[in-house]
Design a protein around this motif. Structure first.
Motif, PDB file in Angstrom:
ATOM      1  N   ASP A   1       9.470  10.235  36.950  1.00 52.93           N
ATOM      2  CA  ASP A   1       9.387  10.072  35.610  1.00 52.93           C
ATOM      3  C   ASP A   1       9.246  11.110  34.549  1.00 52.93           C
ATOM      4  OD1 ASP A   1       9.214   7.312  36.526  1.00 52.93           O
ATOM      5  OD2 ASP A   1       7.191   7.244  36.921  1.00 52.93           O
ATOM      6  N   LEU A   2       8.608  12.329  35.194  1.00 50.70           N
ATOM      7  CA  LEU A   2       8.805  13.554  34.493  1.00 50.70           C
ATOM      8  C   LEU A   2       9.909  14.014  33.952  1.00 50.70           C
ATOM      9  CD1 LEU A   2       7.411  16.031  32.964  1.00 50.70           C
ATOM     10  CD2 LEU A   2       7.558  17.003  35.349  1.00 50.70           C
TER      11      LEU A   2
ATOM     12  N   VAL B   1       5.580  20.333  33.175  1.00 51.44           N
ATOM     13  CA  VAL B   1       6.338  19.892  31.979  1.00 51.44           C
ATOM     14  C   VAL B   1       7.124  21.148  31.428  1.00 51.44           C
ATOM     15  CG1 VAL B   1       6.281  19.236  29.426  1.00 51.44           C
ATOM     16  CG2 VAL B   1       4.778  18.122  31.277  1.00 51.44           C
ATOM     17  N   LEU B   2       6.858  22.313  31.488  1.00 50.11           N
ATOM     18  CA  LEU B   2       7.491  23.372  30.836  1.00 50.11           C
ATOM     19  C   LEU B   2       8.509  23.708  32.037  1.00 50.11           C
ATOM     20  CD1 LEU B   2       4.853  25.656  29.476  1.00 50.11           C
ATOM     21  CD2 LEU B   2       6.320  24.400  28.253  1.00 50.11           C
ATOM     22  N   TRP B   3       8.270  23.855  33.087  1.00 53.39           N
ATOM     23  CA  TRP B   3       9.300  23.889  34.267  1.00 53.39           C
ATOM     24  C   TRP B   3      10.198  22.995  34.485  1.00 53.39           C
ATOM     25  CZ3 TRP B   3       9.700  21.033  38.896  1.00 53.39           C
ATOM     26  CH2 TRP B   3      10.382  21.575  40.093  1.00 53.39           C
ATOM     27  N   SER B   4       9.890  21.761  34.347  1.00 52.00           N
ATOM     28  CA  SER B   4      11.039  20.878  34.164  1.00 52.00           C
ATOM     29  C   SER B   4      12.124  20.740  32.896  1.00 52.00           C
ATOM     30  CB  SER B   4      10.357  19.099  34.074  1.00 52.00           C
ATOM     31  OG  SER B   4       9.959  18.974  32.549  1.00 52.00           O
ATOM     32  N   GLN B   5      11.554  21.485  31.885  1.00 55.82           N
ATOM     33  CA  GLN B   5      12.732  21.795  30.798  1.00 55.82           C
ATOM     34  C   GLN B   5      13.295  23.331  30.881  1.00 55.82           C
ATOM     35  OE1 GLN B   5      10.073  20.894  27.326  1.00 55.82           O
ATOM     36  NE2 GLN B   5      10.168  18.539  28.008  1.00 55.82           N
TER      37      GLN B   5
ATOM     38  N   ALA C   1      13.037  12.092  33.717  1.00 57.74           N
ATOM     39  CA  ALA C   1      13.270  11.390  32.600  1.00 57.74           C
ATOM     40  C   ALA C   1      13.039  11.485  31.335  1.00 57.74           C
ATOM     41  CB  ALA C   1      12.888   9.853  33.201  1.00 57.74           C
ATOM     42  N   MET C   2      11.638  11.901  31.064  1.00 60.36           N
ATOM     43  CA  MET C   2      11.017  12.111  29.959  1.00 60.36           C
ATOM     44  C   MET C   2      11.549  13.582  29.336  1.00 60.36           C
ATOM     45  SD  MET C   2       7.146  10.819  30.120  1.00 60.36           S
ATOM     46  CE  MET C   2       6.731  10.872  28.570  1.00 60.36           C
ATOM     47  N   ALA C   3      11.438  14.523  30.352  1.00 59.12           N
ATOM     48  CA  ALA C   3      11.665  15.968  29.912  1.00 59.12           C
ATOM     49  C   ALA C   3      12.971  16.255  29.197  1.00 59.12           C
ATOM     50  CB  ALA C   3      11.556  16.890  31.085  1.00 59.12           C
ATOM     51  N   GLY C   4      14.085  15.454  29.539  1.00 57.05           N
ATOM     52  CA  GLY C   4      15.256  15.519  28.718  1.00 57.05           C
ATOM     53  C   GLY C   4      15.247  15.424  27.448  1.00 57.05           C
ATOM     54  N   ALA C   5      14.484  14.646  26.867  1.00 60.74           N
ATOM     55  CA  ALA C   5      14.394  14.178  25.476  1.00 60.74           C
ATOM     56  C   ALA C   5      14.005  15.506  24.581  1.00 60.74           C
ATOM     57  CB  ALA C   5      13.122  13.320  25.488  1.00 60.74           C
ATOM     58  N   GLU C   6      13.243  16.584  25.143  1.00 62.07           N
ATOM     59  CA  GLU C   6      12.847  17.642  24.609  1.00 62.07           C
ATOM     60  C   GLU C   6      13.988  18.481  24.326  1.00 62.07           C
ATOM     61  OE1 GLU C   6      10.676  20.778  22.652  1.00 62.07           O
ATOM     62  OE2 GLU C   6      10.087  18.536  23.057  1.00 62.07           O
ATOM     63  N   GLN C   7      15.185  18.310  24.906  1.00 67.38           N
ATOM     64  CA  GLN C   7      16.368  19.120  24.682  1.00 67.38           C
ATOM     65  C   GLN C   7      17.141  18.797  23.135  1.00 67.38           C
ATOM     66  OE1 GLN C   7      17.032  21.593  26.664  1.00 67.38           O
ATOM     67  NE2 GLN C   7      15.328  20.879  27.786  1.00 67.38           N
TER      68      GLN C   7
ATOM     69  N   ARG D   1       1.995  11.931  31.331  1.00 70.08           N
ATOM     70  CA  ARG D   1       1.958  12.356  32.574  1.00 70.08           C
ATOM     71  C   ARG D   1       0.591  12.379  33.130  1.00 70.08           C
ATOM     72  NH1 ARG D   1       4.922  10.815  35.777  1.00 70.08           N
ATOM     73  NH2 ARG D   1       4.697   9.181  34.439  1.00 70.08           N
ATOM     74  N   ALA D   2      -0.455  12.944  32.160  1.00 72.93           N
ATOM     75  CA  ALA D   2      -1.763  12.703  32.602  1.00 72.93           C
ATOM     76  C   ALA D   2      -2.298  11.348  32.605  1.00 72.93           C
ATOM     77  CB  ALA D   2      -2.554  13.636  31.586  1.00 72.93           C
ATOM     78  N   LEU D   3      -2.031  10.603  31.907  1.00 73.00           N
ATOM     79  CA  LEU D   3      -2.411   9.060  31.906  1.00 73.00           C
ATOM     80  C   LEU D   3      -1.847   8.202  33.094  1.00 73.00           C
ATOM     81  CD1 LEU D   3      -2.226   8.277  28.101  1.00 73.00           C
ATOM     82  CD2 LEU D   3      -4.232   8.713  29.352  1.00 73.00           C
ATOM     83  N   ALA D   4      -0.559   9.029  33.417  1.00 74.14           N
ATOM     84  CA  ALA D   4       0.167   8.199  34.662  1.00 74.14           C
ATOM     85  C   ALA D   4      -0.782   8.461  36.108  1.00 74.14           C
ATOM     86  CB  ALA D   4       1.610   8.705  34.893  1.00 74.14           C
ATOM     87  N   LEU D   5      -1.606   9.279  35.921  1.00 76.85           N
ATOM     88  CA  LEU D   5      -2.284   9.779  37.315  1.00 76.85           C
ATOM     89  C   LEU D   5      -3.428   8.720  37.633  1.00 76.85           C
ATOM     90  CD1 LEU D   5      -3.173  13.511  36.664  1.00 76.85           C
ATOM     91  CD2 LEU D   5      -1.461  12.552  37.914  1.00 76.85           C
ATOM     92  N   ASN D   6      -3.870   7.807  36.519  1.00 76.51           N
ATOM     93  CA  ASN D   6      -4.740   6.758  36.946  1.00 76.51           C
ATOM     94  C   ASN D   6      -5.781   7.508  37.435  1.00 76.51           C
ATOM     95  OD1 ASN D   6      -3.188   4.668  35.878  1.00 76.51           O
ATOM     96  ND2 ASN D   6      -2.141   4.415  37.688  1.00 76.51           N
ATOM     97  N   GLU D   7      -6.484   8.650  36.806  1.00 74.63           N
ATOM     98  CA  GLU D   7      -7.668   9.329  37.208  1.00 74.63           C
ATOM     99  C   GLU D   7      -8.388   9.658  36.169  1.00 74.63           C
ATOM    100  OE1 GLU D   7      -8.246  13.622  38.839  1.00 74.63           O
ATOM    101  OE2 GLU D   7      -6.850  12.501  40.096  1.00 74.63           O
ATOM    102  N   ILE D   8      -9.724   9.143  36.162  1.00 77.06           N
ATOM    103  CA  ILE D   8     -10.542   9.129  34.918  1.00 77.06           C
ATOM    104  C   ILE D   8     -11.675  10.166  35.119  1.00 77.06           C
ATOM    105  CG2 ILE D   8     -11.906   8.065  33.057  1.00 77.06           C
ATOM    106  CD1 ILE D   8      -9.810   5.744  33.220  1.00 77.06           C
ATOM    107  N   PRO D   9     -11.979  11.070  34.578  1.00 77.21           N
ATOM    108  CA  PRO D   9     -11.291  11.917  33.508  1.00 77.21           C
ATOM    109  C   PRO D   9     -10.158  12.734  34.415  1.00 77.21           C
ATOM    110  CG  PRO D   9     -13.207  13.067  33.671  1.00 77.21           C
ATOM    111  CD  PRO D   9     -13.428  11.756  34.626  1.00 77.21           C
TER     112      PRO D   9
END
Length: 154
Positions: free
Chosen positions: A47-48, A125-129, A50-56, A104-112
Motif C-alpha cells: 500500500d505504501l 515513506v522517504l525510503w520508498s521514494q 502504491a501511494m509513494a509513486g504519486a510523489e514523483q 500509513r499511520a492510520l492504517a496501523l489501527n493503533e491508537i495512539p
C-alpha cells in the motif's frame, strides 16, 4: 511488523533492491520473522508503494494549514502531530509526503501511534521514494524518544 520494516530499511539500501513479495516473504521467514507479521508488513509496504509513486509528479507548494479531524487527532496524538508539523516546516516532508505518512499511520489501527513508530513510518515513506533525510534529521528520526526534550511550536 515494525521489526520487519526496520529490518528491510537497514538491509535494502533502496526499495527497488527488495526482492519480489513471495521471495521476500521466504527470506524474512528464513531470518526468523513470524508469518503473520510478514504478511501484515508486506500488505503495509504494498500500500505504501502504491501511494509513494504519486510523489514523483510535480506538485505545487502548499501554503495552507493542515487541520486534523478528530479521528486523526485521536490516532496520532499530539506528539506525533507536532513532529509531523516540525518535519514539514523543516522541509523534510512535502505536503503530499505528510499525507502519506498520516495515511500509513492510520492504517496501523493503533491508537495512539507512538512517536517511535511514526518516525519509522517517515523513514519508510522517504525510503520508498528513494529519498534520504540529511544526517542531522536522520539522527533525530532514529534518536530515542526519551532523550529528546519536547518541541515547542513558536
Amino acid at each position: 511488523m515494525f521489526d520487519i520494516l526496520v529490518y528491510l530499511y537497514e538491509t535494502y539500501y533502496r526499495p527497488d533492491a527488495c526482492p519480489e513479495p513471495a521471495a521476500l516473504a521466504r527470506k524474512l521467514s528464513a531470518v526468523g520473522f513470524d508469518d503473520m507479521e510478514i504478511s501484515e508488513a508486506l500488505v503495509w509496504l504494498t500500500d505504501l508503494n502504491a501511494m509513494a509513486g504519486a510523489e514523483q509528479a510535480p506538485t505545487a507548494a502548499s501554503t495552507g494549514i493542515r487541520y486534523y479531524v478528530e479521528e486523526e487527532r485521536d490516532a496520532l496524538g499530539t506528539p506525533a502531530i507536532g513532529f509531523i508539523q516540525f518535519l514539514e516546516s523543516a522541509q523534510v516532508l512535502s505536503p503530499l509526503q505528510r499525507e502519506i505518512v498520516i495515511e500509513r499511520a492510520l492504517a496501523l489501527n493503533e491508537i495512539p501511534v507512538s512517536l517511535g513508530k511514526l518516525k519509522i513510518i517517515v523513514l519508510l515513506v522517504l525510503w520508498s521514494q528513494g529519498k534520504e533525510p540529511d544526517a542531522l534529521m536522520f539522527d533525530d528520526l532514529f534518536g530515542s524518544d526519551e532523550d529528546q526534550l519536547p518541541r515547542l511550536l513558536h
